[in-house]
Motif scaffolding. Structure first.
Motif, PDB file in Angstrom:
ATOM      1  N   TYR A  46      23.086  66.023  27.166  1.00 19.50           N
ATOM      2  CA  TYR A  46      22.238  65.190  28.003  1.00 19.50           C
ATOM      3  C   TYR A  46      20.844  65.222  27.401  1.00 19.50           C
ATOM      4  O   TYR A  46      20.360  66.281  27.012  1.00 19.50           O
ATOM      5  CB  TYR A  46      22.164  65.747  29.433  1.00 19.50           C
ATOM      6  N   PRO A  49      15.982  59.405  27.014  1.00 16.54           N
ATOM      7  CA  PRO A  49      16.161  58.295  26.067  1.00 16.54           C
ATOM      8  C   PRO A  49      15.274  58.381  24.829  1.00 16.54           C
ATOM      9  O   PRO A  49      15.708  58.047  23.724  1.00 16.54           O
ATOM     10  CB  PRO A  49      15.822  57.057  26.908  1.00 16.54           C
ATOM     11  N   GLU A  52      16.857  60.242  21.771  1.00 20.34           N
ATOM     12  CA  GLU A  52      18.114  59.811  21.154  1.00 20.34           C
ATOM     13  C   GLU A  52      18.054  59.850  19.629  1.00 20.34           C
ATOM     14  O   GLU A  52      19.007  60.272  18.981  1.00 20.34           O
ATOM     15  CB  GLU A  52      18.487  58.406  21.623  1.00 20.34           C
ATOM     16  N   THR A  61      25.926  60.607  19.157  1.00 23.09           N
ATOM     17  CA  THR A  61      25.909  59.166  19.341  1.00 23.09           C
ATOM     18  C   THR A  61      26.032  58.817  20.816  1.00 23.09           C
ATOM     19  O   THR A  61      26.575  59.592  21.599  1.00 23.09           O
ATOM     20  CB  THR A  61      27.062  58.496  18.557  1.00 23.09           C
ATOM     21  N   CYS A  62      25.545  57.636  21.152  1.00 25.26           N
ATOM     22  CA  CYS A  62      25.695  57.134  22.529  1.00 25.26           C
ATOM     23  C   CYS A  62      27.028  56.425  22.703  1.00 25.26           C
ATOM     24  O   CYS A  62      27.449  56.128  23.821  1.00 25.26           O
ATOM     25  CB  CYS A  62      24.569  56.165  22.863  1.00 25.26           C
ATOM     26  N   ASN A  63      27.715  56.145  21.615  1.00 24.12           N
ATOM     27  CA  ASN A  63      29.018  55.471  21.669  1.00 24.12           C
ATOM     28  C   ASN A  63      30.083  56.518  21.978  1.00 24.12           C
ATOM     29  O   ASN A  63      30.499  57.274  21.111  1.00 24.12           O
ATOM     30  CB  ASN A  63      29.308  54.780  20.338  1.00 24.12           C
TER      31      ASN A  63
END
Length: 76
Positions: A46, A49, A52, A61-63
């Protein structure tokens, strides 16, 4: 961690006077190399933003491949 499928990093906090000295990089490098996590398939984390890019440099990764993060918030 369950030492098999997933581990979770909830936060990496570096004292303000130590920021910019690669302390966060060393912490993440040590976590990823820890023997207890050698067979863990996913390490989730976590972050805010604006961080990132920092975590992306470490391979995060956010994917999430179709996984959706969800939360139930209770109280105040």
């Amino acid at each position: 961690t369950d030492r098999a499928y997933t581990a979770t990093i909830y936060d990496v906090i570096v004292r303000p006077d130590l920021r910019g000295q690669s302390v966060g990089d060393r912490i993440l490098t040590d976590i990823k190399a820890h023997p207890d996590l050698a067979k863990v398939r996913h390490i989730d984390l976590y972050c805010r933003p604006e961080l990132e890019g920092f975590y992306a440099r470490h391979g995060f990764t956010c994917n999430l491949g179709g996984v959706v993060a969800m939360r139930l918030t209770r109280g105040g």
